[in-house]
Design a protein around this motif. Structure first.
Motif, PDB file in Angstrom:
ATOM      1  N   MET A 121     -25.741  55.245  20.304  1.00  0.00           N
ATOM      2  CA  MET A 121     -25.795  54.071  21.176  1.00  0.00           C
ATOM      3  C   MET A 121     -27.200  53.869  21.733  1.00  0.00           C
ATOM      4  SD  MET A 121     -22.976  52.427  21.164  1.00  0.00           S
ATOM      5  CE  MET A 121     -23.187  51.372  22.606  1.00  0.00           C
ATOM      6  N   ALA A 122     -27.876  54.984  22.066  1.00  0.00           N
ATOM      7  CA  ALA A 122     -29.259  54.870  22.536  1.00  0.00           C
ATOM      8  C   ALA A 122     -30.149  54.294  21.442  1.00  0.00           C
ATOM      9  CB  ALA A 122     -29.773  56.239  22.981  1.00  0.00           C
ATOM     10  N   GLY A 123     -29.929  54.719  20.218  1.00  0.00           N
ATOM     11  CA  GLY A 123     -30.693  54.175  19.106  1.00  0.00           C
ATOM     12  C   GLY A 123     -30.436  52.699  18.890  1.00  0.00           C
ATOM     13  N   GLY A 169     -30.300  41.401   7.707  1.00  0.00           N
ATOM     14  CA  GLY A 169     -29.379  42.523   7.613  1.00  0.00           C
ATOM     15  C   GLY A 169     -27.963  42.190   8.034  1.00  0.00           C
ATOM     16  N   SER A 170     -27.088  43.173   7.885  1.00  0.00           N
ATOM     17  CA  SER A 170     -25.693  43.014   8.287  1.00  0.00           C
ATOM     18  C   SER A 170     -25.378  43.974   9.428  1.00  0.00           C
ATOM     19  CB  SER A 170     -24.750  43.302   7.117  1.00  0.00           C
ATOM     20  OG  SER A 170     -24.710  44.694   6.840  1.00  0.00           O
ATOM     21  N   VAL A 171     -24.288  43.697  10.119  1.00  0.00           N
ATOM     22  CA  VAL A 171     -23.814  44.605  11.171  1.00  0.00           C
ATOM     23  C   VAL A 171     -23.568  45.991  10.596  1.00  0.00           C
ATOM     24  CG1 VAL A 171     -21.924  45.069  12.764  1.00  0.00           C
ATOM     25  CG2 VAL A 171     -22.803  42.745  12.541  1.00  0.00           C
ATOM     26  N   THR A 172     -22.943  46.044   9.448  1.00  0.00           N
ATOM     27  CA  THR A 172     -22.627  47.336   8.833  1.00  0.00           C
ATOM     28  C   THR A 172     -23.890  48.114   8.507  1.00  0.00           C
ATOM     29  OG1 THR A 172     -20.597  46.410   7.915  1.00  0.00           O
ATOM     30  CG2 THR A 172     -21.373  48.468   6.969  1.00  0.00           C
ATOM     31  N   ASP A 173     -24.932  47.430   8.018  1.00  0.00           N
ATOM     32  CA  ASP A 173     -26.210  48.103   7.758  1.00  0.00           C
ATOM     33  C   ASP A 173     -26.691  48.854   8.989  1.00  0.00           C
ATOM     34  OD1 ASP A 173     -26.375  46.992   5.201  1.00  0.00           O
ATOM     35  OD2 ASP A 173     -27.590  45.284   5.860  1.00  0.00           O
ATOM     36  N   VAL A 174     -26.658  48.169  10.128  1.00  0.00           N
ATOM     37  CA  VAL A 174     -27.186  48.744  11.363  1.00  0.00           C
ATOM     38  C   VAL A 174     -26.277  49.865  11.875  1.00  0.00           C
ATOM     39  CG1 VAL A 174     -27.890  48.241  13.736  1.00  0.00           C
ATOM     40  CG2 VAL A 174     -28.334  46.569  11.922  1.00  0.00           C
ATOM     41  N   LEU A 175     -24.969  49.626  11.863  1.00  0.00           N
ATOM     42  CA  LEU A 175     -24.041  50.649  12.358  1.00  0.00           C
ATOM     43  C   LEU A 175     -24.089  51.908  11.499  1.00  0.00           C
ATOM     44  CD1 LEU A 175     -20.893  48.547  13.350  1.00  0.00           C
ATOM     45  CD2 LEU A 175     -22.779  49.331  14.795  1.00  0.00           C
ATOM     46  N   ASP A 176     -24.235  51.748  10.200  1.00  0.00           N
ATOM     47  CA  ASP A 176     -24.307  52.917   9.318  1.00  0.00           C
ATOM     48  C   ASP A 176     -25.548  53.757   9.606  1.00  0.00           C
ATOM     49  OD1 ASP A 176     -21.960  52.301   8.061  1.00  0.00           O
ATOM     50  OD2 ASP A 176     -22.872  51.491   6.244  1.00  0.00           O
TER      51      ASP A 176
END
Length: 519
Positions: A121-123, A169-176
């Motif tokens: 979450m900090a990242g 980018g996509s949400v999944t890209d960032v969450l992964d």
């Protein structure tokens, strides 16, 4: 024929913001609203006798300090919440409890979800900082940035990469990248994906969806309060703005629909209303959707054909249902979710899907399929604001994705009933007496929102948060940065403008200050 210094079209939160600022600056201002009440999609409305609901918006987003100060927003009473929300990845896993106290939140995340969740979450918050600057998310009184200006906001290669994520980018890209464990971080991933894609018509794995995640995560600074809950519902904010406007001498006219913005010789001269009456003014601020303003209210010959054409291609595909329930009492939550029986936990309860499930549900909805297990944002605001319901009763609301808006008209009512029932069934799985407690309820689809609020496609963003509709792709008060309106005295101030959706007040603020600067 009547005259004034300025006319504001629409009495939602942005319209009232613009009207109040213009009137306070000494311009005789009339605000025209087609409905019987002010507030628009930021209103608290009595749908059933004694039960009041927030029809669309329910939280005050992080707000520019400049805007808050000029509008005296801090004087609006708020509810002190110990818990902002509780999120679950569907049914069966440990919930994430979003305590408003940061240390308590970090302790909870560490003890229940692991140190990796805290670091992730900090990242994510660090990742969102450069995109927030690039978007000008809190830039009151400033125009949208060009692409070059957006990239110039980066102070490092990592920040430059995050702006590229924003655009492509996509949400999944960032969450992964930051929360890679799809099982252990499931509730966090589900909440963040839902936060992003409810302002889009894209699944979380679809390129371009990361823009909405960056917008949703943005905060003005490290000391900002993430969200505020006004006492009396979100309508308390618009009541405050209405009072600012009228106490300064402004005139609010309800049930007065504008049919035309009158233009002569390249400048605004006033408006014509539905009953044929005309009002004269050298300034008109339109706080209805920008494309409706340019393609329906402004006469075709008053703007250049290429300007009109550009405004005719805004993506407005809202894909959701919103439900409101009158409850005969407080629902009781079943094990292992007894913690939700505490009213402190009931401000917002997320029954989310994983990003992967949300992606599949979005793809299915495009084929006319209602989600079998829809993601739901559920709340019982009367649990901490009892004046919203009769004594001993409760007002509850649910917002859910994805409703199949591309289905044919003949199937619309069936799909609405089907999805509404699935929402009720899912809530009843964690609160077994929920369905029995419902005495009345209503279900709004995007079509209802379009009819009630003149929001094209039911799009409460007035332009979905796709990257091509943000930054230089989102108009400011005078139109697009590279393509001004070309009509003197006309200003745009709706959520479809730079500053964006959510209860931020920035589009209305920007429109008023642009008008005052040119007056």
């Amino acid at each position: 024929m009547q005259g004034c210094d300025a006319i504001v079209i629409g009495a939602g939160h942005n319209g009232l913001t613009a009207a109040a600022l213009l009137q306070q600056a000494g311009l005789s201002t009339i605000c025209l609203e087609s409905k019987r009440y002010a507030g628009g999609m930021a209103a608290t409305v009595e749908l059933f006798e004694g039960y009041k609901f927030e029809i669309a918006g329910s939280l005050q987003f992080p707000t520019s300090a400049t805007v808050s100060r000029e509008l005296d927003l801090d004087s609006v009473p708020t509810i002190d919440l110990d818990v902002m929300s509780v999120s679950m990845r569907g049914i069966g896993d440990d919930p994430v409890v979003y305590y408003t106290d940061l240390m308590r939140l970090m302790t909870h995340l560490t003890e229940v979800h692991g140190a990796e969740a805290v670091n992730g979450m900090a990242g994510l918050m660090a990742w969102s900082q450069a995109p927030a600057r690039a978007l000008g998310r809190f830039d009151a009184g400033r125009p949208p940035k060009t692409l070059d200006e957006m990239y110039a906001c980066a102070t490092s290669e990592a920040e430059r990469a995050s702006i590229t994520d924003l655009l492509f980018g996509s949400v999944t890209d960032v969450l992964d990248r930051y929360l890679p464990d799809r099982d252990k971080h499931g509730a966090l991933r589900g909440m963040l994906a839902f936060l992003a894609v409810n302002t889009t018509y894209r699944g979380p794995a679809t390129p371009g969806s990361a823009a909405a995640l960056a917008f949703g995560l943005a905060v003005p600074d490290e000391d900002a309060v993430l969200m505020k809950k006004p006492r009396g519902g979100i309508g308390a904010l618009t009541t405050h703005l209405r009072d600012l406007f009228t106490s300064a001498g402004g005139e609010l006219r309800l049930r007065t629909e504008v049919k035309e913005i009158r233009v002569a010789g390249g400048r605004v001269v006033g408006v014509r209303t539905e009953d044929g009456s005309t009002l004269d003014a050298p300034i008109v601020v339109s706080c209805v959707a920008p494309d409706l303003t340019l393609t329906r209210l402004v006469p075709p010959g008053a703007v250049a054909a290429d300007v009109r054409e550009r405004f005719s291609h805004v993506d407005h595909r809202g894909s959701y249902v919103q439900m409101h329930f009158a409850l005969d009492g407080a629902p009781e939550f079943a094990a292992p979710y007894e913690l939700l029986d505490d009213p402190a936990m009931q401000a917002a309860i997320g029954l989310f899907s994983t990003p992967e499930e949300l992606q599949q549900q979005w793809e299915d909805c495009r084929r006319g399929i209602v989600p079998a297990d829809p993601a739901i944002a559920f709340q019982i605001p009367s649990a901490h604001d009892p004046d919203l319901a009769p004594p001993g009763k409760h007002a509850a609301s649910a917002f859910s994705l994805w409703f199949p808006i591309e289905a044919g008209h003949a199937d619309y009512a069936r799909l609405k009933a089907e999805m509404g029932q699935r929402v009720i069934d899912k809530i009843t799985r964690i609160a077994p007496d929920f369905a029995r407690l419902i005495t009345k309820h209503t279900t709004f689809t995007p079509r209802h929102m379009e009819t009630m609020f003149a929001a094209p496609g039911g799009d409460y963003c007035h332009g979905l948060l796709h990257p091509e509709q943000m930054g230089p792709g989102r108009p400011g008060p005078n139109g697009y940065t590279d393509q001004p309106l070309g009509v003197e005295g006309l200003y745009l101030g709706s959520a479809g403008c730079h500053g964006g959706p959510g209860i931020t007040f920035i589009p209305g603020y920007n429109a008023a200050h642009a008008a005052l600067a040119n007056d």
